[in-house]
Structure formats: structure tokens, C-alpha cells
Write an enzyme that holds these catalytic residues in place. Sequence first.
Site, short mmCIF file in Angstrom:
data_model
loop_
_atom_site.label_atom_id
_atom_site.label_comp_id
_atom_site.label_asym_id
_atom_site.label_seq_id
_atom_site.Cartn_x
_atom_site.Cartn_y
_atom_site.Cartn_z
N HIS B 427 0.82 -1.21 0.00
CA HIS B 427 0.00 0.00 0.00
C HIS B 427 0.85 1.26 0.00
CE1 HIS B 427 -3.63 -2.29 1.67
NE2 HIS B 427 -3.76 -2.08 0.40
N ARG B 527 -8.74 1.22 -14.42
CA ARG B 527 -8.79 0.06 -13.52
C ARG B 527 -10.05 0.15 -12.67
NH1 ARG B 527 -2.99 1.26 -13.01
NH2 ARG B 527 -1.85 -0.50 -13.88
N ARG B 563 -11.51 -1.29 -18.47
CA ARG B 563 -11.29 -2.73 -18.29
C ARG B 563 -12.32 -3.24 -17.30
NH1 ARG B 563 -5.62 -4.63 -15.98
NH2 ARG B 563 -6.46 -3.75 -14.07
N GLU B 654 -2.32 -11.16 -21.58
CA GLU B 654 -1.44 -11.32 -20.41
C GLU B 654 -0.97 -12.76 -20.28
OE1 GLU B 654 -3.97 -9.09 -17.12
OE2 GLU B 654 -5.12 -9.95 -18.77
N ASN B 677 3.05 -6.71 -17.35
CA ASN B 677 3.42 -7.20 -16.02
C ASN B 677 3.06 -8.68 -15.87
OD1 ASN B 677 3.90 -4.53 -15.75
ND2 ASN B 677 2.46 -4.17 -14.07
N ASP B 678 1.79 -8.98 -16.16
CA ASP B 678 1.36 -10.37 -16.02
C ASP B 678 1.97 -11.25 -17.10
OD1 ASP B 678 -0.09 -10.47 -13.65
OD2 ASP B 678 -1.84 -9.53 -14.59
N ARG B 688 7.10 -11.18 -9.34
CA ARG B 688 7.88 -9.95 -9.16
C ARG B 688 7.83 -9.43 -7.72
NH1 ARG B 688 3.50 -5.84 -10.70
NH2 ARG B 688 1.86 -7.31 -11.21
N CYS B 724 -0.23 -1.75 -22.25
CA CYS B 724 -0.63 -0.94 -21.08
C CYS B 724 0.06 -1.38 -19.80
CB CYS B 724 -2.15 -0.98 -20.89
SG CYS B 724 -2.79 -2.59 -20.45
#
Lengths: 206, 789
Positions: B427, B527, B563, B654, B677-678, B688, B724
Site C-alpha cells: 500500500h 482500472r 477494463r 497477459e 506485467n502479467d 515480481r 498498457c
Amino acid sequence: MGVEDFANWLRDSARVLHENAGYLTELDSAIGDADHGSNMDRGFAAIVAVLDETSFSAVDELLKKAGMTLVSKVGGASGPLYGTFFLRFGTALAGAEITPASIGEALKAGVGGILARGKAELGDKTMYDAWAPALEAYDAAVAGGSDLAGALAAAAEAAAKGRDATTPLVARKGRASYLGERSVGHQDPGATSTTLLLESAARTLA
Amino acid sequence: MIGIVVVSHSRALAEAAVGLASEMVAEGDRPVIEIAAGLDETTFGTDAAAVAEAIGAADSTDGVLVLLDLGSAVLSAEMALEFVDPEVAERVKLSSAPLVEGLVAAVVTASTGAPLDTVLEEASRGLAGKQDHLGDGPAATQQVVASDNFIDIAVGNEHGLHARPAAKVVGLARRFDARVSLTNLTTGRGPVDAGSLSMVATLNAQQGHRLRVGASGPEAQEALTAISALAERDFDDAPAAQPSVGTSNSKSGSGLDVAIGPAIVADRDVDLRGYRAGGNEQERAQDARRAAEEQLQTLRERTAENVGAAEAAIFDAQLALLDDSVVLDSVAENIGRGENAPQAWKSALDALASTFEGLDDPYQRERAQDVRSVLDRVLRALVGAAEPVTADAGVLVVRELDAATAAAIDAERITGIAVRAAGTTGHGVIVARSRGIPLITGIGEVDVPSGTLVGFDARAGSFVVEPDANVFRTAIRERTAEREAALAEAEQPAVTVDGQTIQVFANVGSVQDATDARGADGSGLVRTEVLFGDRRVAPTVEEQVEAFRAIAAAFGGKPITIRTWDIGGDKPLPFLAQGKEANPFLGERGIRVFRRRPELLRDQLKAICQVALETPVQLMFPMVTTAEEVAWALAELADIGSSGWGVKVGIMVEVPAAALRISSLAEGLDFVSIGTNDLTQYTTAADRGNSAVAPLADGLDPAVLQLIDRVVREVPTGVEVAVCGDLASDPDAAVLLAGLGIRELSAVGPQVPVIKSRLRRTDLTEAAKTAAQALTLPSATAVRELLAE
């Protein structure tokens, strides 16, 4: 007896209170708000700072200044209580010759101030439980022909007994009174600091 | 008007009580209120000389009322009366009223010009309302004379006749030469004196209640007319806007990825050595809990204001810990067993933190950090220690970065944050990033003596103790210049040297993100699970429409790519419970979640289609693996009547399987968007968030680049390809992606101008050559070296 002697008493008291600050706070943490040692230490350290900066020509001036300093710097209830003591103690000595008898009168005036301010009675588990027997012993010693040193020693000794006698009492004044029965078994921090002040007086004012 | 003096052990307490009471009356009507409290800002205590001074300052011929807390406050106030002029002391009253209630009653009554004795009487009745409400005090009684005239009024304002509107009634009633009384006809309470705030409070007049106002005396009619008019205006109790938090820490960081400065090492435990146990450890444990709770609430408000609702919601988790009966019971039990308050809290929360740390899921594991952050806060409250991040300036070095610290940091002084732990989903990391504070994670157990110069460059992944300051200063200068130049031309399109326009979009999770994204050609990724991440219940269609509309408006009507809910893996949603999975990243994620329960998805599709009527909208489904899933999703969309809505539809790429069969998978779609990322972690089989294997999960790994290259080459004609993921936010990688043929990039907001600027200086022919070479290299490191040339 003069300004220097009373200044020495205050300096010596400051030293003793500083050394015992942790102890006093520990006593206070058991039945109060755990600040008596640090409060007294702060108050008397402020007096020493005043002594270092100012020169006093009269005993009453010195003592009254000490009283006002305690009123402003201690913070807890012992501020107005000890502050009143020194204010009245000093006022009673204004212009008077310093003798065992005049000191006795001044002590009485000072403790009278504590009573008026705190409205405590004997056995309430307060500093008055040390002051009351001390005054009595002082007067008795003077009446018996004792000098100032002897009278103060007697007062200090009586105060210590009074202090010890606070342990089994139930507190009826101040923050400790909120604890009721749970205050039993703890020595009163105010009676303890009173005894330290009188012991210091016996060492320095003779 | 009389003056008021407040004597208290605590300055903060006195100031807060005065603030509370002052709210009750208009500024021009307030009596003089002086404070004599505390030996200084933070030391508890009372000072008779200060009280005397305050009395002098509040004094007038009308007199002074002194309200006090307890103990030495009483002694000091009495003593103060001996210090002031006897003539002044004559007109001073010390009140035994409870401080807060007494002060509120006194301020209201004094503001009407009432004499000292009346104010004293009102103050001493200050408890009546509360006692009557709780039924634990002597019944409040007061004689009210029979009234000759009366009218009935209705209570229309939302919260009834609470303190402020009641104060208005009292003030008005006192202004006339009349005895005014009030009776609550709905409950039968009263009549009471309308000139007494404490008595009016006992009526407990709620919205919808009817009150009878009685009046007698020469101005009875006037009083009734005036009070009736006040009631018509809902007692002037219009809902006010929330005041802003004064000490908000809204300053943003440099937005750079490089920082240098003396190290502020804040990874030490709270020092408990000076702690002395008392007879009231339970009480102290509670006090510390309350103090921590207040601090967190303030932080929550500040964060909501300066960062965003989703980030602010982070503190809900911490607040919940302080309200958790299991935790609190365990603390109380530990004290019962003889532990002091700090030990008791430590044992209780350490145990909980270990439980979190033992969990499989990295997201859950990082929640242990919330627990430790709360523990430190409580311990600091117990020993009276300051917040860890104090007045120093430099680079903050922490073991973990909790959200509270990240939100509270003064970005003007803290030039950067270096976190020992690896992991990018914490966070605190999220909050720091969105504030633009330079940040590096995973520096490990480097020895950093406090005060030594340290520097880091997150772009290069380097953290250096006692670095060559010139190197870093040059880097900072260059990147600042780069950034400033980029910002200056942010709104210009990104046209490469050889004339190719590349669209640069922004990834957003809040309306604020959208507002902050300067120069973006729209959003390539909204998101939704972040946008509504703080909800306990699923948002309605209307709420979603509203939010999407606000984001579109923030982008000035440029296209936004929404998304659908990307839930699962490391992103649980409070309103969609998911069973525990042995391997959540390979479990029910993204679109997979909704195959069994499509209702939530249907609502979202409805909202997206509705917004698409007003503004250009693209819709994409996350975590797609098979053509059958695409068909299912399109059928769901068709079911809600999407034909003719004009929504462009796409999928995220992904999963390696999706990239490999993109030619069949993307058939009939408008676009695909690669989530690097994925795709990286699934291709390299490396998490990661796990520092042991994180270096493997590098988006520049040629294997990942080969998959991207394949998608660009094999995607059906007419289907656009976007990226993205994080790769699009790295200027070097962005050029590489352009070289691979990507024409749409979506980066984190603050990077958009930098990416655009970099693309404007790019020759695509050159970039394509470099990209082709990168595909043949053996490792991410080799690719990085190539790009650095």
C-alpha cells in the site's frame, strides 16, 4: 542566617529532588499520574536557574520568588501547594529576625497556606501527613530549648515517620483518591518530597 | 458581555474545547475566551500565574467565568484569584461544571449578553441534557411559568434540534423581553425554558417532531414570530461543507526516479526502554488505542483529499485492527497476565503479523505490514514518541513502507524513499508512487549509517551509499530538465522523427489520476477494481456511469478504455468474496471469475455501454486465454443489447497462450492490449513480488519481447495492438515497443509527457533495427545494455 543560607537550602533541595525524581515518579505512578518526580525536579531546577541569574537582598524576596517559580513551573497540584508554602513562609519572614521561633511561625504560616489551598485533613494521605507531625516536633524542640539545627532535625525525623505512616492509608485527595482502596499499600509521594525538603533544611539551615 | 477563561492540564484539550464551543455562535457574538492550559504546547500542567494573566485578559466590568478541568487546575485557579487585583477577583466565578459541557453552555449563554450569575447557572446545568438522555443522573427539573401565548412549530432539519440549531433558538429567545418555553409535543417532554441550552437539549427534538413554543411578557408575540421564522428556515442548519484538514500534506514529489540526500534511517523499533508501568495499564492501553485511532482517521481524511479515495481506504484496514475485538481482548488478557501495556500490544499484534506472514498469497503477506504499522503507532502513543519521519530532509530508508508513512511524508523534504523489502504491491508503495515521490524497493540489507549520503536511480535499479554526488546531481538535473521540457510540450502529439504518430494514453484508477495525467491522448486502462476498491458493496450501474463519465470528462472527451473487473490474484474486492485458492495467480482471475457468476459483470457492461452513448469508450476483458472465453464475453455484451452502442471491444493479452494464438483469438475484435506485467510473470514463471526471483521477472526479457513481437505480426488485420503494462512507462522500453510496431502505449500518468517527448526524438527505422536485435539477445540485462547505447 541570611539570603545565602536559604539559597543553599533551595539548591540542596533541588539536588536531592533531582536525585530522587525517578523514585518520586515511581511512587506517583502507583497511585497518581506518574509525574511528581519530574514535576518537582523541573520546578526546583527552575529555582536554581533563577538563583544563578538574580541576586536577592532579602530572605522574603528570595522565598517568594521561589514560590512563584514553583507555581509556574511544577504543573501538578504540588505547584500551587509548595508554591503557596514558600510564598507564605517568605512573607512571614519579611523584616523579621531569623530565629528558631520566627522560622517556626513562618513554617506554620506556610503549612497553613497548604491547608487552605488543598483543603486536606490529617490522614487523607497527602503531604500534610508529613507537615503536621513535623510542625509539632519543631515546636516541641524549640520549647525544650533546642537550637534551629536541632529543631529542624526533629521536624525532619517526624516528617519521615509521618511519611511512612501514609502507606496503609486510603487516599482521599488528589488523583490518588480515584483509586480508593487500591491506594492502600503505597507511600504518598507528596509526603515523601516534603520529608526530603525538611531533611535538606536540617542539613543546610543550621 | 462576560469573559470566559478555560483552565486545563492540556493545551490541546483546552483549545479543542474552545473550538467546539465557539462553533456554537457566530464569530461576532462570541465572548472573549482566554486559555490557561499546559506548561507549554505538550507538557501537562497548570500555572496559577498564567491563569491570573488569562483572567486579566478576559476581564471587563461584566466579570469573568472560569471553567476548569481537575486537580491542580482547581488549586491554580483559586491561587490565581489571590494574584489578581481584589476588585477583579470580586467579579470572577470559578465553575464546577464539567469542562466541555459547561463551556458550551457558557459560551452560548454569554453570547446573549446574559449576566455572570446566569451564565454560571447555565454552565452548571451543562450535564442535564446528557444525563437526561442517558438516564443516569438526577432528573433535570426547572420551573417554567405558564405561557399566555403559544404557537406550534415543526422540526424540519435533518439532525433535529442538536446543539447548533438549539443554540440559535436559545439566542433568539433571550433577545426578547419575554419568558419563552418549549414543549416537545411528539414526545411529551417539557415545557422547558427556551433560554436555557441545556434544557432545550433535554427535549430531544428530532426531525419531524412538533414543538409548542410558549411565551409571556411584553414582547411575547415578537418572540413567537421570530422563533417561528427561524423554524421555517430549518433553524439555519443547512448542511455545511466539510472543512478541509489544515495540515494536509498535499505537496507532490519531484516525479523523478532518481534521488540523493542524507539517509534518514527509520527502520528502528520504537524504543520502549524508558517505559514505566503504572497501576493503570489497561487504561493506558486504551488511551494509546484511541490516540492511534485519531491519528489514522486524520491521515485517512488527508489521504482522501490529497491522494484519492482508494488510497485512503488503506487506512480502513488499519482502523479495523484497532477495533478488532480479538485483538483488543488479547491485549486486555495479556495485561491481566501481568504484561505492561506496550508488551501486551506487542504480543497481540506480533502474533497477528506472523499469521499474515505465514500466508501463501503475497498480497495477504504484505498485510502484515499494516499490522506492524499499527503496532508502532500504538507503541509510539504509549511512550510519547514522535512520528518516525521528523524534521529531517533527505532520503528516507525504511524496512517496509506503510501507507501511513507514505501519505504523511513531506515531499519537499523527503527527496526519495528507499525500501529494504522487495515488492511493488504494498500500500505504501502505491501511495508514494501516486504522490510522485522517487522510490526504490528491494535494496536489501545494505548497511546505511544514519546521515550518510545515499543516492538511488530506480531506472537503473541502483542504490549507492556514499555515491559520487556529482553523478547523481547530474542525473537529477538532466531528468528534471527532461521532465520540464516534456511537460512544456505535453499537449503536443507524439510524432516520431520519421512522421509516425504514436498514441500515448494514461493508466488511471481514480478521477484524480485522470485529472493529473497531462498530455495523455486518453486512457488506455481504467482500472475499475481500483476505482471502486473502497466499496463494501458493489456499485450500482448509475454509480459506475457517473464515475466513468467523470473520468471521460477529465480527459476532455478523449477515448477511455475501461477494463472490466480485474479481480483475483493479488486484487481481492471487498464486495466479491472469493474462496481461498492454493495458487491465486493461476486461479480464478479477471474474466474467469464471472463465468460462474456473471451478474456483477453484466451491471458493469450496462454502465460502460451507457457511457459509450455520450463519449468514446473502449471496453476490454482481462485475463483471456481461449477463443471460447472471447465468444462468451461477446455474447454477454450482446445480451444486454450492445449492438449499435458503438463500443470498441478488445481483450488484454497477459497469458502466454493468448499471445501465441492471437491470430485466432482476436478474430472479430477491435483491439488487443498487452499487459506486460502479467505476461512477464507468466512467461518467466517468476513472481515480481518475491525478492528471491524478482530479477527473473523482467519485462525486457527477450522471451517476453518475442511474444509481443508475435502479437504485432500475427494479429488479424484491422485489430489494433496497444501496451498498457509497466513497460510502457519506461522511456527506453517505450522506444523499443514502438520499434516492435506498437502504435498505442498507456503509461502511468506522470510518465506520459516524458514518454511522448522521448518518442518525438525517436527515428522508427532506427528503433525497429534495435528492436529486431533485442529479440535475438540472451537476457534482459543484454537488452538493457543495448538500449543504453
